[in-house]
Design an enzyme around this catalytic site. Sequence first.
Site, PDB file in Angstrom:
ATOM      1  N   LYS A 282       0.835  -1.198   0.000  1.00 54.93           N
ATOM      2  CA  LYS A 282       0.000   0.000   0.000  1.00 54.93           C
ATOM      3  C   LYS A 282       0.870   1.248   0.000  1.00 54.93           C
ATOM      4  O   LYS A 282       2.023   1.201   0.437  1.00 54.93           O
ATOM      5  CB  LYS A 282      -0.863   0.022   1.277  1.00 54.93           C
ATOM      6  CG  LYS A 282      -1.960  -1.009   1.332  1.00 54.93           C
ATOM      7  CD  LYS A 282      -2.760  -0.886   2.619  1.00 54.93           C
ATOM      8  CE  LYS A 282      -3.850  -1.924   2.708  1.00 54.93           C
ATOM      9  NZ  LYS A 282      -4.931  -1.757   1.722  1.00 54.93           N
ATOM     10  N   ARG A 356      -9.928 -11.692   2.388  1.00 58.06           N
ATOM     11  CA  ARG A 356     -10.760 -12.778   1.856  1.00 58.06           C
ATOM     12  C   ARG A 356     -10.025 -14.120   1.891  1.00 58.06           C
ATOM     13  O   ARG A 356     -10.658 -15.166   1.956  1.00 58.06           O
ATOM     14  CB  ARG A 356     -11.241 -12.423   0.441  1.00 58.06           C
ATOM     15  CG  ARG A 356     -10.145 -12.282  -0.579  1.00 58.06           C
ATOM     16  CD  ARG A 356     -10.593 -11.518  -1.812  1.00 58.06           C
ATOM     17  NE  ARG A 356     -10.784 -10.083  -1.517  1.00 58.06           N
ATOM     18  CZ  ARG A 356     -11.238  -9.202  -2.406  1.00 58.06           C
ATOM     19  NH1 ARG A 356     -11.551  -9.596  -3.633  1.00 58.06           N
ATOM     20  NH2 ARG A 356     -11.364  -7.936  -2.070  1.00 58.06           N
TER      21      ARG A 356
END
Length: 508
Positions: A282, A356
Site C-alpha cells: 500500500k 478474503r
Amino acid sequence: DREVYVKITVQKGSLADVKTQAIILVFCEEEKTLSGPAADIDQKSGGLISDIIKRGDFEAKPSQVIAAYAMGFKPAEKIALVGLGKRSELNLEKIRRAFAKVIQELRGWRVQKAAVSLDLSLLTGKKEKIVSAAVEGAVLGLYRYIPYKTVGREELQDLQELTLVSGQKDYALVRDEVQKAKIIADAVCFARDLVSAPANEMTPSILAARAKDVAKRKNVSCIVLEKGKMKALGMNALLGVAAGSNQPPKLIVLEYRGGKKGAPIALVGKGLTFDSGGISIKPAEKMDEMKTDMAGGAAVLAVIRAAADLKLPVNLVGVVPATENLPGGNALKPGDVLRSHSGRTIEVLNTDAEGRLILADALSYVGRYKPAAIIDIATLTGACIVALGEEVAGMLGTDDPMKKDLREAADVTGELIWELPLWEHYHELIKSDIADYKNSAGRLGGAITGAAFLSKFVGDYPWVHLDIAGPAWTTKDRGYIPRGASGVPVRLLVEFLRQSSKRMQRGH
Ligand code: BES
Ligand code: MN
Ligand code: ZN
C-alpha cells in the site's frame, strides 16, 4: 482493566432534590411551557430556567447545549440545558448524540458528578430504549484512548458519575436497563480499545490473549489454533498471508453457550492486526490506519463478551483468523496459487486482497460447528467506502430473513448498513484461469466481488457478510463516536442477537 470510566447510578426521587455538581435538563424545540423536572426546578429556584430561555440563547435544537450557574439554587452548582430538536422528529440517535454532547461539555467544564431525569414518554412505547440511548450516548461519548499519554495526564480528568434520577413507577425499569446498556457500552469500548491499540501492541498473539480474557466468563470457552494445527488442517490461505510476517498467526475460536440446545450462530471476524498490503504494498500515506484491519475480529470478541454478560439465551461460536500481512522474504507473491482448507484453489493476483484469503479458511472451518447461520464482519474493501461512504457498512449475503433482521437492528442502533447485490454475473468475475478462483477482480464492484469470493467458502449455511471498512474508523468526531475506532457493529449485532433470541423463545 479500564482506567477511566464513568459510573452510572440510578436513584429514586426527583431531580430537584439530588445533591450533585451539575444537573442536566433536557428540552424539545418549540415547546413554550416548562414541564417535568425543568418546571420543578424553575419553580424552586424562583424562575431560573424560564429566565434563561426568555433570553433567547437556547432553542433546544438537536444537541444544542448551554451552561448556566445555579445562582443560589442549592442542590447543584451548574445546570446544563440540552436540546433534542422537535419532538415530532425525535429518534434514538438524536438522544444518543445529545447525551454525548452534553456529557462532553460537562467534562470540559471539569464537572465530576452530574444528574439527569429522563422523560420516558418522549417516544411512545420505547421507555427502555430511551434509557439505553442516554447511557450509550454518555459512556461512548466520553470514550478516549489514552494509555500512551504521559504528558499532561492530570488534565485528562474525567467525569466520574452520572446519576439517573427516576420516580418510583419506572425505577426498576430504569435500573435494569442501565445495567444492560452499561454491558453493551462496555463491550463497544472494549472493541474500540482493541482496534485503537497500535499494531506493535496488538499482534495476533495479543489478540488471542484478549480472547482468552473474554473466556474467563461463565459459559464461554476459547481455543486458539496454532500454526502446526493450521498446517494439519490445510489452512494454506491463512498460512499464505501469514508467511510474510514473523508474528505467528492464530486462529481464535470462542464459544458461548447460553441457550439450551440447538446449533450456534457463527460470527467470523477478519483479524488482520496489520495490513501493509504485502508485496502488493500500500502507499505510505495513511498506512498507519491499517492497524484497524482487525476491527471485525474485535467486534466478534466484544459481541461474545456482551452476550455472556447479558446472559443472552443463544449459542454462539466466534472465529477470528489473526495475522499480519507483511512483505517478508517468505511472503505471498502475485500469481501464487494456494490450496485452501475447503480444498478449493485460489490464485493470488493481489496480495493486498488478503482479508478474503484468511476468511476463506475461517468460513469453511466454522462449518464443523454446523451453524444455524454465519455472519462475517470484515474491513474488507476500500471499494465499499467508495460505494457507501465512511459511515455505512455494506451488507451482502444469501439469507433474506437474516438481512431483514439486521436492517431492523441497524434502525434501532443507528449503526447503518445498506445492502449491495450479489447477482449471478458477479460470480463470473472471480473465476481464475489456472485455479478455481482469483482473489482480486480489480476495482469495479470491488465490495461485491469480495463478497462473491467469500461466498465460495461458506458451505450450505444461511450467510451474511458485513463490510465495515468505512464505519470501523472515523477521522472526525461524530457525537458518541469520538474520532478513532467506532466499535461498529457491536451494538448492531448484540441487538440482532437479542431480537433473534426472543424470536427463538417464542418458537419461530
Ligand atoms: N483492509 C483493506 C481494505 C480497507 C481499505 C479497509 C481502507 C479500511 C480502509 C483490504 O485488505 C484491502 O486492501 N482491500 C483491497 C482489495 C483489492 C486489492 C481487491 C482494496 O480494497 O483495495
Ligand atoms: Mn489488504
Ligand atoms: Zn485488509
